[in-house]
Design an enzyme around this catalytic site. Sequence first.
Site, PDB file in Angstrom:
ATOM      1  N   CYS A  73      13.349  18.737  -7.085  1.00  0.00           N
ATOM      2  CA  CYS A  73      14.834  19.480  -7.167  1.00  0.00           C
ATOM      3  C   CYS A  73      15.440  19.395  -5.634  1.00  0.00           C
ATOM      4  CB  CYS A  73      14.493  20.685  -7.703  1.00  0.00           C
ATOM      5  SG  CYS A  73      16.108  21.712  -7.304  1.00  0.00           S
ATOM      6  N   GLN A 129       1.476   2.980   0.481  1.00  0.00           N
ATOM      7  CA  GLN A 129       2.814   2.781   0.723  1.00  0.00           C
ATOM      8  C   GLN A 129       3.437   2.791  -0.812  1.00  0.00           C
ATOM      9  OE1 GLN A 129       3.980   0.120   4.302  1.00  0.00           O
ATOM     10  NE2 GLN A 129       1.987  -0.327   3.683  1.00  0.00           N
ATOM     11  N   THR A 175      -0.837  -5.136   2.711  1.00  0.00           N
ATOM     12  CA  THR A 175       0.335  -4.942   3.477  1.00  0.00           C
ATOM     13  C   THR A 175       0.863  -5.716   4.507  1.00  0.00           C
ATOM     14  OG1 THR A 175       1.607  -3.291   4.723  1.00  0.00           O
ATOM     15  CG2 THR A 175      -0.770  -3.088   4.673  1.00  0.00           C
ATOM     16  N   ASP A 235       3.280   4.031  -7.200  1.00  0.00           N
ATOM     17  CA  ASP A 235       2.448   3.860  -8.462  1.00  0.00           C
ATOM     18  C   ASP A 235       1.298   4.879  -8.227  1.00  0.00           C
ATOM     19  OD1 ASP A 235      -0.155   2.526  -7.756  1.00  0.00           O
ATOM     20  OD2 ASP A 235       1.633   0.900  -7.488  1.00  0.00           O
ATOM     21  N   HIS A 270       5.379   7.114   0.954  1.00  0.00           N
ATOM     22  CA  HIS A 270       6.835   6.748   0.403  1.00  0.00           C
ATOM     23  C   HIS A 270       7.097   7.394  -1.013  1.00  0.00           C
ATOM     24  CE1 HIS A 270       6.820   2.787   3.007  1.00  0.00           C
ATOM     25  NE2 HIS A 270       7.061   3.971   3.791  1.00  0.00           N
ATOM     26  N   LEU A 295      -3.417 -11.498   1.399  1.00  0.00           N
ATOM     27  CA  LEU A 295      -3.431 -12.894   1.217  1.00  0.00           C
ATOM     28  C   LEU A 295      -3.435 -13.994   2.155  1.00  0.00           C
ATOM     29  CD1 LEU A 295      -1.223 -12.795  -2.048  1.00  0.00           C
ATOM     30  CD2 LEU A 295      -3.523 -12.995  -2.056  1.00  0.00           C
ATOM     31  N   GLU A 296      -2.497 -13.712   3.105  1.00  0.00           N
ATOM     32  CA  GLU A 296      -2.410 -14.512   4.278  1.00  0.00           C
ATOM     33  C   GLU A 296      -2.276 -13.705   5.681  1.00  0.00           C
ATOM     34  OE1 GLU A 296       2.312 -14.889   3.181  1.00  0.00           O
ATOM     35  OE2 GLU A 296       0.842 -16.288   2.278  1.00  0.00           O
TER      36      GLU A 296
HETATM   37 ZN   LIG Z   1      15.969  23.051  -9.300  1.00  0.00          ZN
END
Ligand SMILES: [Zn+2]
Length: 240
Positions: free
Chosen positions: A123, A97, A183, A100, A115, A209-210
């Site tokens: 474009c 998701q 996530t 980067d 995502h 983490l949790e």
């Molecule tokens: Zn274009």
Amino acid sequence: MTHYKSIVVLTGAGISAESGIQTFRASDGLWEEHRIDEVATPEGFKKNPALVQQFYNARRDALLHERIAANPAHMALAQLEREWLTRPGHQFLLITQNIDDLHERAGSEKLIHMHGELLKMRCELSQQVFTIHHDIGGDDICACCGEKGRLRPHIVWFGEMPLKLEQIYRALANCDLFLSVGTSGNVYPAAGFAQEAKQADAYTVEINLEPTKQNDLFDKHFYGKAGETLPAFVDSLLSR
Ligand SMILES: [Zn+2]
């Protein structure tokens, strides 16, 4: 012990946070002090393209800063893919998701950015996608059509359809191990993936983490930093 053949991994903001990347905070609806409806919706882009481009230029700068690097969790997933796919009949898909490129930097190849990607522009006329590492202005000229202001960040904004869902659901329906990393399970459709995997009789593992709201959907949980728990889990998978 079961011998798995087809692994699907889902990663979220938690794995990027361990590399120092700031992501959208659901708690206050802000992303680096910007309101989500201004910088992460098609309406926001229409209203103020220059502001939106500026926002993603800054995110891109931050991502390309030398202090940002893939962490041991990204490395472990790349190693898992590499070694898993040397085994006959074995399959692997990493769904992230995150926008980067840290999974790529670690060496992952079987990867879907559901995502979108911060280092790409699209474009609006031709849907052609370009890789970019530089700043984009509100009325830069598009390389494919020569028109002004047609380039938009290749990001799935709120209210837009995530990418490659068909391929994702196909993989989920065929997986026997589903691994969710970093996530929260709050954002659909990704939040439904564990359920899909369970319906396919997959063994489901969560690293976070949790505990999350989706606790019951997972057969096994590891609580802690992905960079600390994931390498050991990958080792255990690969030593079978
Ligand atoms: Zn274009």
